[in-house]
Design a protein around this motif. Structure first.
Motif, PDB file in Angstrom:
ATOM      1  N   GLU A   1     102.277 -12.229 -59.153  1.00 13.72           N
ATOM      2  CA  GLU A   1     101.054 -11.486 -59.452  1.00 13.72           C
ATOM      3  C   GLU A   1     100.813 -10.424 -58.395  1.00 13.72           C
ATOM      4  O   GLU A   1     100.866 -10.702 -57.201  1.00 13.72           O
ATOM      5  CB  GLU A   1      99.856 -12.441 -59.493  1.00 13.72           C
TER       6      GLU A   1
ATOM      7  N   HIS B   1      96.465  -9.488 -51.700  1.00 10.28           N
ATOM      8  CA  HIS B   1      97.089 -10.282 -52.762  1.00 10.28           C
ATOM      9  C   HIS B   1      98.386 -10.969 -52.304  1.00 10.28           C
ATOM     10  O   HIS B   1      99.215 -11.353 -53.138  1.00 10.28           O
ATOM     11  CB  HIS B   1      97.402  -9.430 -54.004  1.00 10.28           C
TER      12      HIS B   1
ATOM     13  N   TYR C   1      94.020 -19.428 -62.933  1.00 10.54           N
ATOM     14  CA  TYR C   1      95.054 -19.586 -63.950  1.00 10.54           C
ATOM     15  C   TYR C   1      94.550 -20.509 -65.058  1.00 10.54           C
ATOM     16  O   TYR C   1      93.737 -21.406 -64.813  1.00 10.54           O
ATOM     17  CB  TYR C   1      96.320 -20.203 -63.349  1.00 10.54           C
TER      18      TYR C   1
END
Length: 652
Positions: free
Chosen positions: A318, A390, A427
């Protein structure tokens, strides 16, 4: 010669080797491969007389001396050097006999002199007087520094004790040498040294290992334990050549099976799809090149692994920040104050999204220390560790095997991890069957999914830890000796998965196949520094030989005052070199911020209904072209930014 004659071996009621008929000529070096539990170690036990055959026989010349690596190291205050010397049993017997004859001489002076002369002559014949030097050389090759050789055996950890047992086995002047996974407790330096030593070994060698590069360099025959017959026990087949030759021969045998072609074609299609998508994209070019190399090799090797029980891949990470992690003038080590020990100093570099790095360096140079710092598990003594936005790190190290819950199951571990990812990253919750399917790719199937981890072997625990890392979808993967305890099929599956992994990768491994197949650059950790290594793994072998040839010691150390002055001059030199590069990086980042803002604003407008209203029709084409031009400028600047970052981190 060594002969297995219609040999059947079993452990209890479990058949392991079924009617083996094998002949191995003296001086051959045989690599023994096959799945865990196929009976390889059982064969060694039978060769050493510890297990009797259910049927058949093992024939070898009378008087052959067999050497093997002991699995246990008895507590001893003997030094490492003396412990290694114990491997030469005849030497020790002669020393005892000489001491006995010297302390209690034969009353007959002539017989006393004759007996001592005979003992001393035998000592000369076996090279006994040079034995301490040979033992010291063995220990040095296996990573024992000079001061370590005089330490008591009891002071060493388990991994170092296994090296002592290996040194003891090599010290024995044997006719048949049995080595069971000798590389598991060695680093790459020691593995390369052992290869050179075994090349000179004059006897017959049987070595069980899952390190394909090690087999390629050592073996001239492959003894394959084929378990495809199921519960009937392994069929043994002897192939001429090294492991690469075995793969070709095995591939030819299996190529007639349609399923082999079908699986191979699926893999080729997958790799070709990646290459087609990313070959023209500079940020992915290095990874695309590694897939091209994999594709070139695939047609030759893949059929040899069609019966592999492992099928898994890394899901796309991701987010993809321009920079994942940066070290700025870091000092790494342990302790505080006067007890502080610096392992690495002045460490500055960046990990970019397309970085695929293999770490090289001698034992104790700081490879694992560096990986711990990358993972955030070790705080720097000085300097700064800067995480990109991230950043998601997955870190594999051997100590993590002990952190598994032995009273829980593989399913429990993955289920708990899934809950954590739902909570922390949002998720969607995975179904039970999805988790079971995922574990199946790591060969945890059926009842194995629900068995307690406490009964698992080291290889099964390592597979479970790897499964958990893959499940996390990291964009930076740190692997510190990931192949210990893994068999060849699992190593092959891991290699293919890593080739297809789209995140950044840093690997420490003594398995050169993974380094060659998955890493685009090599960094050398040496002399308290980290720097690119200009060359391949063969060049690194040459570098190691040069380092071993250098005399110990050297010139006296400079004064602290000189050190400080030299350090200040070096800092100024580096600052002068880095200043123009940093200036351009800052300018690029400002320009990128402006261009990406304009591009994003156009994206919002182009996605709105107003953009397609009749009154805006004349400007729609212009806006679309403008958006394309902005995207091209952003791509070009990002490429330049990455180039400047790479240039900055290796200014020396």
């Amino acid at each position: 010669m060594l002969r297995l004659i219609d040999l059947i071996l079993a452990r209890g009621s479990t058949p392991l080797i079924d009617r083996a008929n094998i002949t191995i000529n003296p001086g051959r070096k045989v690599g023994i491969i096959g799945a865990n539990g196929a009976g390889k170690s059982t064969l060694f036990a039978a060769l050493r007389g510890q297990l009797h055959a259910e049927r058949g026989d093992i024939a070898m010349p009378n008087g052959w001396v067999i050497a093997h690596v002991a699995q246990e190291t008895p507590p001893s205050d003997r030094t490492a050097l003396e412990y290694a010397l114990d491997g030469d049993v005849e030497l020790r017997e002669l020393e005892i006999a000489i001491a006995r004859e010297t302390e209690h001489p034969n009353p007959d002076a002539a017989k006393h002199g004759e007996e001592l002369a005979h003992l001393y002559a035998r000592m000369e014949t076996i090279g006994g007087y040079a034995a301490p030097a040979r033992a010291a050389e063995l220990l040095a090759g296996l990573g024992f520094e000079h001061d370590m050789q005089s330490r008591a055996v009891t002071t060493f950890s388990g991994g170092w004790r296994m090296r002592l047992n290996l040194a003891q086995a090599l010290m024995c002047r044997s006719d048949l040498l049995l080595l069971d996974e000798p590389t598991n407790h060695l680093d790459l330096d020691a593995v390369m040294w052992l290869e050179d030593w075994l090349a000179r070994y004059p006897g017959t060698l049987l070595v069980i290992t899952h390190d394909r590069d090690f087999i390629d360099r050592v073996a001239d025959q492959i003894l394959y334990f084929d378990t495809s017959a199921g519960d009937a026990g392994s069929k043994l087949k002897l192939y001429t050549g090294n492991y690469a030759s075995f793969e070709e021969q095995r591939a030819t045998e299996l190529s007639v099976q349609q399923s082999a072609f079908e699986k191979q074609q699926r893999t080729i299609k997958h790799l070709e799809s990646f290459i087609t998508r990313f070959k023209a994209k500079a940020t992915k070019a290095a990874q695309a090149q590694s897939r091209i190399k994999a594709l070139e090799k695939l047609e030759r090797i893949a059929p040899a692994h069609v019966d592999s029980p492992f099928t898994f891949e890394f899901r796309k990470p991701e987010g993809e920040p321009r920079q994942l992690l940066k070290f700025a003038d870091m000092k790494l080590g342990y302790g505080e104050g006067e007890a502080q020990k610096v392992i690495l100093d002045r460490v500055s570099f960046s990990i970019l999204p397309n970085s695929r790095i293999g770490l090289l360096g001698r034992n104790g140079a700081g490879k694992s220390t560096l990986v711990k710092a990358l993972a955030g598990a070790l705080a720097p003594l000085a300097g700064e560790r800067i995480e990109g936005q991230h950043l998601k790190i997955a870190y594999f190290a051997q100590h993590q095997l002990e952190q598994l819950r032995t009273d829980e199951t593989p399913f429990w571990h993955l289920d708990q991890l899934d809950k954590k990812l739902v909570e922390e990253r949002g998720y969607p919750r995975a179904r039970d069957q999805d988790i079971r399917n995922f574990l199946g790719g790591f060969d945890f199937r059926g009842d194995r999914v629900g068995e307690k981890v406490g009964v698992f072997s080291g290889g099964e625990k390592a597979r479970l830890v790897l499964a958990m890392l893959v499940y996390e979808r990291p964009n930076l993967l740190l692997l510190d000796e990931p192949t210990n305890h893994l068999d060849i099929e699992m190593r092959q599956a891991l290699t293919l998965a890593l080739q297809d992994y789209e995140g950044a990768l840093v690997v420490v491994a003594h398995d050169r196949h993974i380094l060659r197949a998955c890493c685009d650059e090599l960094w050398l950790v040496a002399n308290h520094r980290v720097a690119p290594f200009e060359g391949d793994l063969d060049d690194y072998r040459d570098w190691l030989r040069e380092q071993r040839a250098k005399p110990a010691g050297g010139d006296s150390a400079p004064s602290r005052k000189d050190d400080k002055r030299a350090e200040a001059e070096e800092r100024q030199r580096l600052a002068n070199l880095r200043k123009p590069i940093q200036k351009r990086i800052d300018a690029i980042e400002k320009e990128l911020a402006k261009l990406t803002g304009a591009r994003d604003a156009l994206d919002v407008w182009l996605a709105s209904e107003a953009a397609y209203a009749a009154e805006n029709a004349p400007s729609l084409g212009d806006k679309t072209r403008e958006r394309g031009e902005l995207a091209a400028k952003v791509d070009a600047l990002e490429e330049e930014w990455m180039e400047k970052q790479e240039a900055m981190q290796w200014v020396r």
